[in-house]
Design an enzyme around this catalytic site. Structure first.
Site, PDB file in Angstrom:
ATOM      1  N   TYR A  81       0.859  -1.179   0.000  1.00  0.00           N
ATOM      2  CA  TYR A  81       0.000   0.000   0.000  1.00  0.00           C
ATOM      3  C   TYR A  81       0.895   1.229   0.000  1.00  0.00           C
ATOM      4  O   TYR A  81       2.031   1.176   0.475  1.00  0.00           O
ATOM      5  CB  TYR A  81      -0.814   0.058   1.288  1.00  0.00           C
ATOM      6  CG  TYR A  81      -2.075  -0.766   1.355  1.00  0.00           C
ATOM      7  CD1 TYR A  81      -3.070  -0.645   0.394  1.00  0.00           C
ATOM      8  CD2 TYR A  81      -2.310  -1.620   2.425  1.00  0.00           C
ATOM      9  CE1 TYR A  81      -4.257  -1.367   0.490  1.00  0.00           C
ATOM     10  CE2 TYR A  81      -3.495  -2.344   2.529  1.00  0.00           C
ATOM     11  CZ  TYR A  81      -4.459  -2.213   1.560  1.00  0.00           C
ATOM     12  OH  TYR A  81      -5.629  -2.915   1.664  1.00  0.00           O
ATOM     13  N   GLU A 127      -5.641  -1.361   8.896  1.00  0.00           N
ATOM     14  CA  GLU A 127      -5.455  -1.189  10.346  1.00  0.00           C
ATOM     15  C   GLU A 127      -4.464  -0.052  10.606  1.00  0.00           C
ATOM     16  O   GLU A 127      -3.650  -0.083  11.528  1.00  0.00           O
ATOM     17  CB  GLU A 127      -4.976  -2.496  11.024  1.00  0.00           C
ATOM     18  CG  GLU A 127      -6.010  -3.577  11.043  1.00  0.00           C
ATOM     19  CD  GLU A 127      -6.360  -4.125   9.668  1.00  0.00           C
ATOM     20  OE1 GLU A 127      -7.476  -3.819   9.194  1.00  0.00           O
ATOM     21  OE2 GLU A 127      -5.542  -4.837   9.062  1.00  0.00           O
ATOM     22  N   ASN A 185      -9.915   0.881  -2.484  1.00  0.00           N
ATOM     23  CA  ASN A 185      -9.696  -0.349  -1.716  1.00  0.00           C
ATOM     24  C   ASN A 185     -11.009  -0.835  -1.139  1.00  0.00           C
ATOM     25  O   ASN A 185     -11.620  -0.131  -0.332  1.00  0.00           O
ATOM     26  CB  ASN A 185      -8.708  -0.072  -0.577  1.00  0.00           C
ATOM     27  CG  ASN A 185      -8.252  -1.339   0.118  1.00  0.00           C
ATOM     28  OD1 ASN A 185      -7.425  -2.077  -0.426  1.00  0.00           O
ATOM     29  ND2 ASN A 185      -8.787  -1.625   1.272  1.00  0.00           N
ATOM     30  N   GLU A 186     -11.435  -2.003  -1.572  1.00  0.00           N
ATOM     31  CA  GLU A 186     -12.641  -2.637  -1.025  1.00  0.00           C
ATOM     32  C   GLU A 186     -13.770  -1.623  -0.864  1.00  0.00           C
ATOM     33  O   GLU A 186     -14.354  -1.496   0.225  1.00  0.00           O
ATOM     34  CB  GLU A 186     -12.342  -3.256   0.337  1.00  0.00           C
ATOM     35  CG  GLU A 186     -11.547  -4.526   0.290  1.00  0.00           C
ATOM     36  CD  GLU A 186     -11.481  -5.228   1.651  1.00  0.00           C
ATOM     37  OE1 GLU A 186     -11.770  -4.603   2.674  1.00  0.00           O
ATOM     38  OE2 GLU A 186     -11.121  -6.417   1.657  1.00  0.00           O
ATOM     39  N   GLU A 263      -6.063 -10.247  -1.582  1.00  0.00           N
ATOM     40  CA  GLU A 263      -5.693 -10.272  -0.162  1.00  0.00           C
ATOM     41  C   GLU A 263      -6.127 -11.620   0.363  1.00  0.00           C
ATOM     42  O   GLU A 263      -7.316 -11.845   0.619  1.00  0.00           O
ATOM     43  CB  GLU A 263      -6.401  -9.178   0.630  1.00  0.00           C
ATOM     44  CG  GLU A 263      -5.795  -7.814   0.498  1.00  0.00           C
ATOM     45  CD  GLU A 263      -6.511  -6.795   1.381  1.00  0.00           C
ATOM     46  OE1 GLU A 263      -6.983  -7.163   2.473  1.00  0.00           O
ATOM     47  OE2 GLU A 263      -6.595  -5.639   0.946  1.00  0.00           O
ATOM     48  N   TYR A 329       0.189 -10.262  12.963  1.00  0.00           N
ATOM     49  CA  TYR A 329      -0.835 -10.801  12.063  1.00  0.00           C
ATOM     50  C   TYR A 329      -0.827 -12.334  11.996  1.00  0.00           C
ATOM     51  O   TYR A 329      -1.483 -12.918  11.177  1.00  0.00           O
ATOM     52  CB  TYR A 329      -0.636 -10.207  10.648  1.00  0.00           C
ATOM     53  CG  TYR A 329      -1.925  -9.981   9.897  1.00  0.00           C
ATOM     54  CD1 TYR A 329      -2.669  -8.820  10.083  1.00  0.00           C
ATOM     55  CD2 TYR A 329      -2.397 -10.924   8.995  1.00  0.00           C
ATOM     56  CE1 TYR A 329      -3.851  -8.614   9.391  1.00  0.00           C
ATOM     57  CE2 TYR A 329      -3.588 -10.722   8.293  1.00  0.00           C
ATOM     58  CZ  TYR A 329      -4.299  -9.555   8.501  1.00  0.00           C
ATOM     59  OH  TYR A 329      -5.481  -9.350   7.803  1.00  0.00           O
TER      60      TYR A 329
HETATM   61  C1  GLA Z   1      -9.227  -5.668   4.192  1.00  0.00           C
HETATM   62  C2  GLA Z   1      -8.416  -4.444   3.818  1.00  0.00           C
HETATM   63  C3  GLA Z   1      -7.003  -4.522   4.333  1.00  0.00           C
HETATM   64  C4  GLA Z   1      -6.996  -4.980   5.767  1.00  0.00           C
HETATM   65  C5  GLA Z   1      -7.701  -6.316   5.876  1.00  0.00           C
HETATM   66  C6  GLA Z   1      -7.763  -6.870   7.273  1.00  0.00           C
HETATM   67  O1  GLA Z   1      -9.031  -6.669   3.337  1.00  0.00           O
HETATM   68  O2  GLA Z   1      -8.399  -4.246   2.426  1.00  0.00           O
HETATM   69  O3  GLA Z   1      -6.428  -3.265   4.214  1.00  0.00           O
HETATM   70  O4  GLA Z   1      -7.640  -4.042   6.539  1.00  0.00           O
HETATM   71  O5  GLA Z   1      -9.029  -6.164   5.482  1.00  0.00           O
HETATM   72  O6  GLA Z   1      -6.519  -7.018   7.798  1.00  0.00           O
END
Ligand code: GLA
Length: 783
Positions: A81, A127, A185-186, A263, A329
């Site tokens: 990122y 996070e 992102n998402e 991911e 993690y």
């Molecule tokens: C999502 C987000 C990531 C991170 C993960 C959890 O996939 O895209 O940036 O926050 O969740 O770790």
């Protein structure tokens, strides 16, 4: 092309010619495109095996070691990122040097024969404080983040142009290692706004990423909400998933597209006050094996998580769940860069799919050392850290006071309150300690949803002082607009001779205590002068300093378990937050920031230590809770008596791992949702739930921001951490689970914070862990 970029490309090409570069990354322009069900690298089928690494979470001297560790694991790509708020900490002051030198990070990847995937946001989640967005955006109070707000878009454009200057010359088409660039992102877990996502795509292109492949990532459940026709779509999911299920919908919509999990979660992040998260290595590796056997590309998030140093850890939401400093993690490469058993298990599988023998695992760049106990003897009170003072009728937030991170001390003079009363702090973000005439009367902790404090009678003219520490800004969901400090009213109410009287407290003095090493050093040198008498607080909160001597430098873990809550700086480096409650009790101190001879430790403790000693140990402690109250929700007094209550719905959920809606006949009013689980889908005694929503009478989802768990008869709080709150944390991959051996029926009671009208309940069983059983028979009560 700018001069500096020409120079960079030249240096890069020379490095490649000199043979220092890895063999595979292209030196003269190459291509990365999509073919029939596969990616094509320079025209040939290619499976992306990416390792997610975050440059600010790794001290720069260790960057190359971590990249080599990924290479030895069998990865061919590094995924990163770009964290906007670390590069533009103040408006228009950009920094891409040293620890922030993203171009150098990419060049190191290329030097080691790795390709690169860049995810420049502008929002990244991760996070990370505010999901990577700079806090100063909130100085424009009405800003709409991650939407086409003109100011937001203008700032995004400026930032992205800078990223382009750094990284566009490093795309594969120009001889660099970058093969893919992500757009936003998402977004699906935030909202539905294709025009916004398209605008971000255009900004990314305009910033110089003209011919590199662009992609989006989302969850299988929501990727169509914002999927743009001209971008590649990739899915995010975690260990334990059913791979075919995750790609089913994408395969239907784009049968010829290459598949990629952008991911694939190796583990999970930790929050303060809950057990350390882990995910089984065998499940992770089985999923990766399956993906590779099917030619599916992936990025392992995280392959090495590292550390959210300083104040960079974010917070999850709904609710307020700040993340710990360690971003270990449970990844294959642990927080301090060592290979774990998970690493070696994965490496065996990766070897099966590698072209040749994998390189040997590199040696750690530093040894692990320990330091015996020593005291931090030097001390000055917290008030010595005051940097600026101002007054206003109503309390101002950190952002209004132009301070990003730290603590604000709010004071006001009180009216006479002849009887004991209640103090209500509406929106104290995040940890508030309240004093009257210097004596502590209580505190509110946003993590625990606390907003009130019982007050003794007070005399007219007494001074109330509220010390508010801000933690990480929320990085997930709609709540990312997370102002810090006192963000709402402060009021006292008391029963005076039968009348309910309320005083809304006005006329505040605000004193800022910014979180920085420079400010800590200034405080220890005597601060900014005399401290007013109302700030003489009976507390051991303040700045502490001590030193320790080293003959040999190495990586180590500073134990803070005797301390309250705050920040640590070692030799001027911001090491991170500590908090007595755990689960993290040690802070990673990289050897590259230590030196032979004397090393300085400065601690800012906003609560105060039990003892003023620290020590360094040679292994981390990431899983030791020291909670004042248990985080289980099994207090018998909170269990509702449902014997004579009438359920609003009864029935059986289906075994399908998808959203299921239960309509409640007619809408019901109540503050609590109780779900009685009569049986499990697999016939056992353990049930689980990934997510739950309540709909109002019109079918609209009710906001879950103030939801808490009132009662759960059983919660698995060990290992994977499956407490009741995971059922409404907006993360489909985490879930509430009961523990084996507790008999059915199970009960989860959710407090919605206020009375709501509920027309339906939406339930999602666990979709990512196929071994976890959902609920079968249920009774739902609203009361
Ligand atoms: C999502 C987000 C990531 C991170 C993960 C959890 O996939 O895209 O940036 O926050 O969740 O770790």
């Amino acid at each position: 092309m700018q001069k500096s970029s020409i120079f960079r490309t030249l240096v890069l090409s020379l490095a490649l010619l000199a043979g220092t570069a890895g063999a595979s990354a292209a030196s003269d322009g190459g291509t990365f495109t999509t073919g029939n069900k596969t990616f094509l690298l320079n025209g040939k089928p290619f499976v992306v095996k990416a390792a997610e690494l975050h440059y600010p979470r790794i001290p720069r001297p260790y960057w190359e070691h971590r990249i080599k560790m990924c290479k030895a694991l069998g990865m061919n790509t590094v995924c990163l990122y770009v964290f906007w708020n670390i590069h533009e900490q103040r408006e228009d002051q950009f920094d891409f040097t040293g620890q922030n030198d993203i171009a150098e990070f990419c060049r190191l990847a290329q030097k080691n024969g790795m390709y690169v995937i860049v995810r420049p946001g502008p929002y990244v989640c991760a996070e990370w404080e505010m999901g990577g967005l700079p806090w100063w955006l909130l100085k424009k109070k009405d800003i709409r983040l991650r939407e086409q707000d003109p100011y937001f878009m203008e700032r995004v454009e400026k930032f992205m142009a800078k990223v382009g200057e750094q990284l566009a010359p490093l795309t594969i088409q120009r001889g660099g290692p970058i093969i893919m660039v992500q757009v936003e992102n998402e977004y699906g877990s935030y909202g539905e706004d294709k025009p916004y996502v398209a605008a971000i795509r255009d900004i990314v292109r305009k910033s110089g990423f003209t011919d590199v492949a662009l992609f989006q990532c989302d969850w299988a459940s929501n990727f169509t909400r914002n999927g743009l026709d001209d971008l590649m779509w990739t899915m995010n999911f975690g260990t334990g998933s059913n791979i075919d299920d995750q790609f089913r919908h994408l395969r239907e919509l784009r049968p010829d597209a290459p598949l990629m999990c952008s991911e694939f979660w190796s583990g999970w992040f930790d929050k303060w006050g809950a057990r350390h998260e882990t995910r089984p290595a065998a499940d992770m590796v089985a999923n990766i094996d399956e993906m590779l056997s099917k030619g599916i590309s992936f990025s392992l998030y995280m392959t090495h998580g590292g550390t959210s140093f300083g104040h960079w850890a974010g917070a999850n939401s709904p609710g307020f769940a700040p993340d710990v400093t360690s971003y270990d993690y449970d990844a294959p490469i642990n927080e301090y860069g060592a290979a774990t058993p998970k690493y070696y298990t994965l490496r065996e599988t990766m070897q099966k799919y590698a072209d040749g023998k994998l390189p040997s695992v590199p040696k750690a760049p530093a040894q692990l050392i320990s330091v015996p106990k020593f005291e931090l003897k030097e001390y000055v009170p917290l008030s010595f850290g005051i940097d600026s003072v101002c007054s206003a009728r109503t309390p101002l937030t950190f952002e209004e006071l132009d301070m990003g991170w730290g603590t604000v001390v709010y004071s006001t003079t009180l009216p006479e309150v002849a009887k004991s009363g209640v103090l209500t702090l509406n929106g104290a973000h995040d940890y508030a300690q309240v004093y009257i005439d210097g004596r502590c009367v209580g505190r509110t902790d946003r993590v625990r949803n606390e907003t009130t404090i019982a007050l003794p009678p007070v005399k007219k003219g007494s001074v109330m002082t509220i010390v508010v520490e801000g933690m990480g800004r929320i990085n997930f969901g709609r709540a990312i607009k997370d102002f810090k400090g006192l963000t709402g009213d402060v009021a006292i109410s008391a029963d005076i001779d039968g009348d309910d009287v309320t005083w809304n407290l006005k006329d505040w003095t605000m004193r800022t205590i910014p979180d920085s090493y420079e400010n800590a050093v200034k405080a220890l040198a005597g601060g900014h002068g005399d401290v007013p008498s109302e700030l003489k607080l009976s507390t051991r909160a303040g700045y502490y300093r001590g030193t320790f001597n080293l003959k040999k430098v190495g990586d180590t873990f500073l134990n803070m378990e005797k301390w309250g809550k705050g920040q640590v700086y070692v030799n001027g480096h911001a090491i991170g937050r500590f908090w007595r409650i755990g689960p993290q009790q040690t802070l990673f101190v990289p050897g590259c920031w230590l030196k032979k001879g004397s090393n300085e430790v400065v601690v800012l403790d906003v609560v105060g230590p039990q003892e003023t000693e620290v020590w360094c140990q040679n292994k981390p402690e990431l899983d030791k809770l020291q909670l004042e109250k248990s985080n289980l929700h099994n207090n018998p007094g909170d269990r509702p008596d449902l014997n004579s209550a009438k359920p609003s719905a009864t029935g059986n959920f289906s075994s399908a791992r998808e959203w299921q809606t239960v309509k409640l006949g007619s809408a019901v009013k109540g503050r609590y949702i109780a779900i009685e689980c009569l049986g499990a889908q697999d016939g056992g005694d353990v049930v689980s739930m990934a997510e739950i929503y309540a709909q109002d009478a019109a079918g609209k989802r009710i906001d879950r921001n103030s939801w808490t768990v009132k009662y759960a008869d059983s919660e698995d709080a060990a290992g994977g951490n499956h407490t009741g709150d995971k059922a409404f944390d907006l993360q489909e991959s985490t879930y509430w689970s009961t523990v084996s051996g507790v008999s059915l029926p199970h009960l989860l009671v959710i407090d919605m914070g206020k009375i709501q009208t509920v027309g339906a309940i939406e339930y999602l069983p666990c979709t990512t862990q196929t071994s976890v059983s959902g609920i079968k028979g249920y009774k739902i009560y609203i009361y």
